[in-house]
Write an enzyme that holds these catalytic residues in place. Structure first.
Site, PDB file in Angstrom:
ATOM      1  N   TYR A   1       9.975 -17.913 -14.376  1.00 53.92           N
ATOM      2  CA  TYR A   1      10.921 -18.134 -15.472  1.00 53.92           C
ATOM      3  C   TYR A   1      12.255 -18.656 -14.945  1.00 53.92           C
ATOM      4  O   TYR A   1      12.849 -19.582 -15.517  1.00 53.92           O
ATOM      5  CB  TYR A   1      11.112 -16.821 -16.229  1.00 53.92           C
ATOM      6  CG  TYR A   1      11.924 -16.906 -17.488  1.00 53.92           C
ATOM      7  CD1 TYR A   1      11.387 -17.459 -18.653  1.00 53.92           C
ATOM      8  CD2 TYR A   1      13.229 -16.410 -17.529  1.00 53.92           C
ATOM      9  CE1 TYR A   1      12.132 -17.514 -19.814  1.00 53.92           C
ATOM     10  CE2 TYR A   1      13.974 -16.460 -18.689  1.00 53.92           C
ATOM     11  CZ  TYR A   1      13.427 -17.016 -19.836  1.00 53.92           C
ATOM     12  OH  TYR A   1      14.170 -17.079 -20.988  1.00 53.92           O
TER      13      TYR A   1
ATOM     14  N   LYS B   1      13.943 -22.204 -15.919  1.00 53.18           N
ATOM     15  CA  LYS B   1      15.234 -22.292 -16.594  1.00 53.18           C
ATOM     16  C   LYS B   1      16.272 -23.027 -15.742  1.00 53.18           C
ATOM     17  O   LYS B   1      17.165 -23.696 -16.271  1.00 53.18           O
ATOM     18  CB  LYS B   1      15.720 -20.892 -16.963  1.00 53.18           C
ATOM     19  CG  LYS B   1      14.907 -20.258 -18.083  1.00 53.18           C
ATOM     20  CD  LYS B   1      14.816 -21.154 -19.308  1.00 53.18           C
ATOM     21  CE  LYS B   1      14.265 -20.439 -20.518  1.00 53.18           C
ATOM     22  NZ  LYS B   1      14.148 -21.347 -21.698  1.00 53.18           N
TER      23      LYS B   1
END
Length: 253
Positions: free
Chosen positions: A154, A158
């Site tokens: 993640y 991001k």
């Protein structure tokens, strides 16, 4: 901000949470809104609620990581609402785990939805923006882009969204198209509730513990993020390009 008129916006991952709040805010600002989500029925229900309030809104089923699905979804938006000139790449998933426990599938799934999805959606929509000589792209990053235990997939996705955003700003700025990113901190959404359930902590306690470390004294609400997105989508933001705005209740590194 000055309300917009006759502009079509696409929001991905819009059936619930930040996506739904963003779609509602953009509709209130005068956009026709297409709510894209893997869960087509849920997206349609959220869109129907907006339509009941007098807004132009449709729910569209789409897998943003699948090229043909993206093509079909954008074509449907054009046919039913008109050419989109606002795109909010919000769709995302979590597959948290420590590195040594993380499967290849969990790595691929997270980067597929976040990065591949944003790429496919932006590539499909930018032609309409370039033709109009006006466009707004807003990508959802996260404070996890700065690094977070148990989120190598993640966090990488991001952080990648931020580089993606800045590159888009350079490529598309001359066509009147801006690209910016919003990086939320912890926001009270269903995704966070699922995280609390997975670690075995009551949601209220989970959020209260996080809030202790937030200078603003609380976690975020979906509407907080929607407000930041709405600014980047506005006509007033025409000279704001390639920026990352942390909306986290306090400063970020």
């Amino acid at each position: 901000m000055t309300p917009t008129t006759d502009r079509v916006a696409i929001v991905t991952g819009a059936a619930r949470g930040i996506g739904a709040a963003t779609a509602a805010r953009l509709a209130a600002d005068g956009h026709a809104v297409a709510l894209l989500d893997l869960r087509e029925e849920a997206a349609a229900e959220t869109a129907a609620a907006l339509a009941a309030d007098g807004h132009r809104a449709i729910g569209v089923g789409a897998d943003v990581a699948d090229e043909q699905s993206v093509t079909d979804a954008v074509e449907r938006v054009v046919a039913e609402l008109g050419a989109p000139t606002v795109l909010v790449n919000n769709a995302g998933i979590l597959r948290d785990n420590l590195l040594f426990k993380m499967s290849t599938d969990d790595w691929d799934a997270v980067l597929g939805v976040h990065l591949r999805g944003a790429f496919l959606m932006t590539r499909a929509v930018q032609q309409h923006m370039v033709s109009a000589r006006w466009g707004r792209i807003v990508n959802l990053s996260s404070t996890s882009a700065l690094g977070h235990r148990g989120q190598v997939n993640y966090s990488a996705a991001k952080a990648g969204m931020q580089g993606f955003t800045k590159s888009l700003a350079i490529e598309l700025g001359k066509f009147g198209v801006t690209a910016n990113a919003v990086a939320p901190g912890v926001v009270a959404t269903d995704m966070i509730a699922e995280t609390a359930e997975r670690v075995g902590v009551p949601l209220e306690d989970f959020l209260a513990g996080i809030a202790q470390d937030v200078p603003a004294g609380r976690v975020g609400r979906p509407e907080d993020i929607a407000a930041a997105v709405a600014f980047f989508c506005s006509t007033e933001a025409s000279f704001t390009n390639g920026q990352v705005l942390y909306v986290a209740g306090g400063p970020q590194d």
